[in-house]
Design a protein around this motif. Structure first.
Motif, short mmCIF file in Angstrom:
data_model
loop_
_atom_site.label_atom_id
_atom_site.label_comp_id
_atom_site.label_asym_id
_atom_site.label_seq_id
_atom_site.Cartn_x
_atom_site.Cartn_y
_atom_site.Cartn_z
N ASP A 562 -4.71 27.13 21.05
CA ASP A 562 -6.09 27.02 21.52
C ASP A 562 -6.38 27.81 22.78
O ASP A 562 -7.52 27.96 23.15
N ILE A 563 -5.35 28.25 23.46
CA ILE A 563 -5.57 28.73 24.82
C ILE A 563 -6.63 29.81 24.91
O ILE A 563 -7.54 29.73 25.73
N ARG A 565 -9.07 30.48 22.89
CA ARG A 565 -10.39 29.95 22.58
C ARG A 565 -10.93 29.12 23.74
O ARG A 565 -12.09 29.22 24.11
N LYS A 566 -10.08 28.30 24.31
CA LYS A 566 -10.53 27.44 25.41
C LYS A 566 -10.87 28.28 26.64
O LYS A 566 -11.77 27.96 27.40
N LYS A 567 -10.12 29.36 26.78
CA LYS A 567 -10.40 30.24 27.91
C LYS A 567 -11.79 30.83 27.77
O LYS A 567 -12.55 30.90 28.73
N LEU A 569 -14.25 29.52 26.27
CA LEU A 569 -15.19 28.44 26.54
C LEU A 569 -15.47 28.30 28.03
O LEU A 569 -16.59 28.18 28.48
N LEU A 570 -14.39 28.34 28.80
CA LEU A 570 -14.54 28.21 30.25
C LEU A 570 -15.19 29.44 30.84
O LEU A 570 -15.97 29.35 31.79
N GLU A 571 -14.88 30.59 30.27
CA GLU A 571 -15.52 31.82 30.76
C GLU A 571 -17.03 31.74 30.54
O GLU A 571 -17.81 32.14 31.39
N HIS B 266 -0.39 30.77 16.94
CA HIS B 266 -0.55 31.63 18.12
C HIS B 266 0.77 31.77 18.85
O HIS B 266 1.58 30.84 18.85
N ARG B 273 -0.58 37.72 24.15
CA ARG B 273 -0.96 36.62 23.26
C ARG B 273 -1.35 37.21 21.93
O ARG B 273 -2.15 38.14 21.87
N PHE B 307 -6.37 33.37 35.82
CA PHE B 307 -7.30 32.46 35.14
C PHE B 307 -6.51 31.37 34.42
O PHE B 307 -6.76 30.18 34.57
N MET B 311 -6.31 27.36 35.05
CA MET B 311 -6.84 26.53 33.97
C MET B 311 -5.79 25.61 33.37
O MET B 311 -6.06 24.43 33.09
N LEU B 312 -4.57 26.13 33.17
CA LEU B 312 -3.56 25.33 32.48
C LEU B 312 -2.84 24.36 33.41
O LEU B 312 -2.63 23.21 33.08
N THR B 372 -14.01 25.96 36.52
CA THR B 372 -14.98 27.06 36.57
C THR B 372 -15.48 27.29 38.00
O THR B 372 -15.74 28.42 38.39
#
Lengths: 601, 378
Positions: A562-563, A565-567, A569-571, B266, B273, B307, B311-312, B372
């Motif tokens: 998901d990373i 995709r989630k990124k 979303l946050l962007e 993934h 990635r 980023f 985030m993680l 964010t």
């Protein structure tokens, strides 16, 4: 040189929805100006907004060739005009370039407010009026009644008015014959110095400003040196020509009586103004044409770019739009909340909406608009009188002696069954009843005096919904009347947001304040802290709501796959955040400013 | 030796749940054999790339891995063993649902080296389970769980869900008590999110979902309750008894490398990635044609890494270690985000000391906004 005897310059005028644009379409078809293949509905209304809303906003010109029953080929210059009250100014400009006007009246609905208003405009311009009864195909059509109405209410002879259906293509030819027969050919002298009225203009990326003119005297061709009489600016004509439905058709010359365009490499927006007179240089005309009655904008609002760096683009867009719509006024202003923008003046609320939409669509701008305001007259305690078109500049209560607000004379025409509803509405809007007259057995004309600031919000929508769409409205400025008004401020987290202030009648302040506070509460997203939304008159808080603190904004699952995709979303969320206006510690989305505009919807 | 995590996606389900937006398909069971073969082929194509690396975590997820037949699980185990070196203490997880989670399946999973089981309970309320489109009851779950223990699984995780249509604090607590009563080593509790493309999305207007405040209160109470039962929170949605956190999942949040095989899987290897074709048929034909099924690939820039790091890591209780951060990005985290740290620590959303910065449970709840906000400063 064109034979003036064979030229007819005419407009079509009508109440909105009476079939003006459809008739224009049929005239284009019948004269083979457009082939059947290229025909589409509302052909002259080539702005997207016009087609979507089914209305005409801009006047447009097109040249038709028609071989009449007398065997001669005539040149008919059709100038299409808008029907809504806000665009009367467009109408009057077009009419000044014509000798005649086709008055379209709906065979079922009969005379409406704009039928009258447009007819009076045409009469003021000394035009020959050709009444036409449209929509005779409707089951409810009653042409005989409508003919009587035209004769009784307007005083025009309508017994031989063409009875047509523009939609079904019935009797279109009779309209063309009527135009040829009844509309007088233009007068004017080719030998005299050039004298032409600018009735519209347009900015072309390559050719510069293109002016639309009606030649009264003289002639013009490429190479002619022309002078704009109000500014004295001189230009060399590069191109002249006529209007086709889809653009321009260059021609070697335009002469007295004709309608066409001139391109002269004019780059500067301030060089020309609609209503100006064009003459030749040297040896030009001594006196300019009368021009137009100046219109005064009645509704004002602040327009700001959503992205503050787009301020110069907005200025540029407004300047270009003004070329095409001279009734728009604007001057720079600034707001603590919104940064730099413009206070713009409009003829009415629809005009305001249309301008906003055109700015956004044609110039690709993202805008924030403040609540509409009218011009208030304030007599201060120190003896000074000020006119206020921006609530921000409203003096504090202690400095105010008397306040006056603009009042209009409103004419509402409606089936009589809705009179009660209409009177209720007008009463709610602080109207003063003047007269009621029966136009015929089941239709009335109601006259009210109404404060303009009660009309500019949503009066028209309300009128339509309370009369199932049947009532029509026309209004004109009457004068200033003393009134009991207050400025309502909106506070977010304790700070006044200047862009949200507005002026309201004392009796309505509380209800309005509550509605706005509720609306804002719903349109401001929850944030880290609780945000009080307050409405105040001076220092007195009269309404309060609270935007609760944000409690939950989380992606529960975030695993390997998901990373990315989630990124994203946050962007996206981060981008959204950028587009919000930061007022102190509060972030306010554009929609919040907009929502205040539509209070009752 | 360098280590990595291996993820294997099993995209088959007996029935797709109403909330599920993962890559999983019902009515595709006949593809299982060909799919396992394709996994073998894909794994062998990575042999060269995996030279000198060993997997210290393996995760077979889905979909529903327990929807495979025991023989297919054994075959999958063979493919893993042939192509991937596992460390001796590797954590090896397989997911199972109670309806297909039988002793046969568990024994096969244990036989190929699985030592951790992740089971979908979601709720102990049969009405809520029905609403979710689950095809088991709480009683069936209990049976399946007991079977897993009997077969020999010593490390089991349960999934719960919060914010369900019709869920109350009371019914959530009953589910938590039920779950804790089974005494698993690990519990995940995910807040329901209505995702586009799901059955719930289509019926979103009719769903009576708890409001934002109720949901937030439920989350905080749940975290508290689980901690009383001995399950410490270590990530937004994850709780474990001491020493039983999911090592595989921690790898995702700490920026560790992993290779994903199977449809829609993934990977993150060597700063890149990449992901596979999402549908079963597309995946199988791609692997048969060229050995792999990678359709998208992006090399992370420094900004991307920054980023992702923020985030993680802010998803975990461990948070951002200031020394690791400055070592990787060359500037001081607490200095750069001084204003934000002050704002969020004073509001109780964040904890920060000289060594690290992390969100509190209250902060986790609004982590998107906090992240964010931080990211807007750079």
């Amino acid at each position: 040189m064109a034979n003036k005897e064979l030229i007819r310059n005419f407009s079509i005028i009508a109440h909105i929805d009476h079939g003006k644009s459809t008739l224009a379409d049929r005239l284009l078809e019948n004269t083979n100006t457009v082939s059947e293949r290229d025909m589409e509905e509302q052909l002259l209304d080539n702005m997207d907004i016009e087609r979507e809303r089914g209305i005409t906003i801009k006047a447009r010109a097109v040249k038709l060739r028609y071989t009449a029953h007398d065997g001669r080929e005539y040149i008919l210059n059709l100038i299409d005009t808008p029907g809504h009250v806000d665009f009367n100014y467009e109408v009057s400009r077009s009419l000044a370039a014509c000798e005649g006007a086709v008055l379209v009246v709906d065979a079922a609905q009969g005379i409406e407010a704009q039928t009258l208003a447009n007819t009076y405009l045409a009469l003021e311009n000394n035009l020959e009026i050709v009444p036409v009864i449209n929509k005779i195909d409707l089951p409810s059509a009653d042409p005989e009644r409508v003919i009587h109405e035209i004769e009784d209410v307007i005083g025009l002879d309508a017994h031989d008015a063409p009875q047509i259906s523009a939609k079904m293509g019935i009797n279109i030819e009779s309209v063309l014959e009527k135009i040829v027969k009844d509309v007088p050919p233009p007068t004017g002298d080719e030998q005299k110095p050039l004298k032409a009225l600018i009735f519209d203009s347009y900015y072309d990326l390559y050719k510069g400003i293109i002016i639309y003119v009606r030649l009264m005297d003289g002639s013009v061709r490429p190479g002619t040196k022309i002078k704009i009489m109000s500014t004295g600016a001189v230009f060399d004509v590069v191109e002249t020509g006529y209007f086709k439905p889809d653009g321009f058709e260059s021609a070697p010359e335009l002469s007295a009586g004709e309608v066409g365009y001139i391109a002269a490499s004019m780059k500067n927006v301030s060089d020309t103004r609609v209503g100006d007179t064009v003459t030749c240089e040297p040896g030009g005309a001594a006196e300019p044409l009368p021009g137009y009655k100046a219109v005064n904008p009645m509704v004002f609002s602040g327009i700001y770019p959503a992205d503050t760096t787009k301020y110069p683009d907005l200025r540029d867009a407004l300047e270009k739009l003004q070329l095409n719509d001279a009734s728009l006024t604007f001057e720079a202003e600034s707001s603590v909340a919104l940064g730099f923008g413009f206070r713009c003046g409009f003829l009415g609320l629809l005009h305001m909406e249309i301008i906003q939409e055109r700015l956004e669509r044609e110039y690709n701008l993202d805008l924030i608009t403040t609540a509409p305001s009218v011009i208030y007259k304030v007599e201060k305690t120190n003896g000074e009188t000020v006119f206020i078109d921006n609530p921000t500049n409203y003096p504090p209560p202690t400095e105010i002696d008397k306040v006056y607000e603009p009042v209009v004379k409103a004419d509402i025409i409606s089936p009589s069954e809705f009179v009660g509803n209409i009177m209720e509405l007008c009463q709610e809007r602080r109207g003063t009843f003047k007269t009621m007259e029966y136009i015929d057995t089941n239709r009335v004309s109601l006259k009210y005096e109404l404060p303009l600031n009660e009309i500019i919000y949503d009066f028209f929508d309300n009128l339509k919904s309370r009369t199932r769409g049947y009532a029509s409205l026309d209004y004109e400025f009457l004068g200033y009347v003393q009134s009991d008004l207050v400025k309502l401020d909106i506070l977010l987290n304790g700070d006044v947001v200047d862009a949200l202030s507005f002026i309201v009648h004392t009796d309505k302040a509380y209800a309005r304040a509550r509605r706005i506070a509720e609306k804002l509460k719903d349109s401001i997203p929850r944030q880290m802290f609780e945000i009080p939304v307050q409405a105040a008159i001076g220092t007195k808080i009269i309404a309060r709501e609270t935007v609760k603190a944000l409690r939950k904004d989380v992606l529960a699952k975030c695993y390997g796959g998901d990373i990315t995709r989630k990124k994203k979303l946050l962007e996206k969320q981060k981008e959204g955040k950028k587009r919000m206006r930061r007022l102190g510690t509060v972030e306010v989305p554009q929609e919040a400013f907009m929502s205040v505009l539509k209070l009752d919807s | 030796m360098k280590t990595f995590g291996l993820y294997i996606h099993i995209p088959f389900c007996v029935k797709k749940c109403a909330y599920c937006d993962f890559r999983s398909y019902e009515n595709m069971m006949e593809y299982r054999g060909a799919y396992i073969d394709a996994l073998g082929r894909e794994l062998s194509s990575y042999r060269g790339a995996l030279e000198g690396r060993s997997a210290d975590t393996v995760y077979i997820g889905g979909g529903t891995p327990s929807a495979l037949m025991p023989a297919q699980i054994i075959r999958l185990g063979e493919h893993i063993r042939k192509n991937v070196t596992l460390t001796p203490d590797a954590e090896f997880t397989i997911e199972a649902n109670p309806d297909t989670g039988t002793s046969e399946i568990f024994l096969a999973a244990l036989a190929i080296g699985a030592n951790r089981l992740s089971m979908g309970l979601q709720s102990a309320d049969d009405d809520e389970l029905r609403t979710l489109g689950r095809i088991h009851t709480a009683a069936q779950f209990e049976k399946s769980f007991a079977a897993a223990r009997d077969c020999g699984f010593k490390n089991i995780s349960l999934d719960l869900m919060t914010g369900l249509p019709g869920q109350s604090a009371a019914s959530l607590f009953r589910s938590v008590d039920f779950a804790a009563g089974l005494n698993p080593e690990h519990i995940s509790a995910y807040g329901l999110k209505i995702e586009e493309g799901t059955r719930f999305y289509k019926m979103r207007r009719e769903l009576s979902l708890p409001d934002e405040d109720t949901e937030a209160d439920m989350y905080l109470a749940l975290t508290e309750r689980l901690s009383e039962y001995g399950y410490g929170q270590y990530e937004i949605s994850n709780y474990a008894k001491r020493g039983f956190h999911s090592r595989h999942n921690m790898r995702y949040w700490l920026g560790g490398e992993y290779l994903g095989v199977g449809a829609a899987a993934h990977s993150y290897m060597d700063g890149r990635r990449f992901s596979n074709a999402p549908d079963i048929e597309g995946y199988i034909s791609a692997v048969n044609a060229r050995g792999t099924a990678v359709t998208e690939s992006v090399t992370l820039s420094r900004d991307d890494m920054l980023f992702e790091h923020i985030m993680l890591r802010l998803r975990t209780v461990r948070g951002i270690r200031h020394d690791e951060f400055s070592g990787e990005f060359g500037f001081d985290f607490s200095e750069r985000f001084k204003g934000e740290i002050k704002k969020y620590t004073s509001s109780g959303h964040m904890l920060s000391d000289a060594a690290h910065t992390a969100l509190t449970p209250k902060g986790f709840l609004i982590s998107n906004s906090v992240i964010t906000d931080l990211l807007s400063q750079i």
